[in-house]
Design a protein around this motif. Sequence first.
Motif: not given
Length: 210
Positions: A5-6, A128-133, A150-164
């Motif tokens: 949950y995030i 940073r956010s993707y590696n941390t999570i 935070h917004t950019v941290t959360l969106k950055g993780f999702l962005n990299m997770l989904q290869n966008q």
Amino acid sequence: MTKLYITRHGETEWNTKGIMQGFGNSPLTELGREQGKWLRDRMKDLHIDVIYSSPSGRAYETAEIIKGDRDIELLADDGLREINMGQWEGLCQDEIKELSEENHFNFWNLPSKYISVDGENYYESRERSYNTITKILEKEKGKTILIVTHTVTLKGFLNMLQNQEIDSIVKPPFIKQTSLTEIDFNEDGYKILNLACMEHHEYSRKEFNE
């Protein structure tokens, strides 16, 4: 299976004034604390093994509110901070436009072209956010985890997770305060069950009922 949950912190004083926070911080508003309570109430019957939070006061206080009186370990991780906005931190939108209207536009619309002064660009923040999570998921494998960030941290993780593409970070859905994203991870990959869900917000429920 590992369940994540995030969420984003509640509304802050600087949010209401359009002031950039980044690594800086401002207190939660009364509404921001209420938003934390709405998410707490939504999650009160859900099992959570551990909570991780950005150490920024607005996120950590939100995490404490969601935790409530439950016996759940709450850990701060520097890697969950918001994007470091360097020179922009503490400035309002008009002040930032005076420094560079083009860079202000790029921050909100074209992350690939945003240039940070004394902070992070979107690529650095995303990594940073993707590696941390990812490290948290590996450490807590098989558990149910809540992350408050935070917004950019959360969106950055999702962005990299989904290869966008990085410019899609600023596209909908917008991560509103204490919206809830839920992701299941297993050996075959992941499944996003909820994305920026707002059902628990009082005004969202009123709009739905009307």
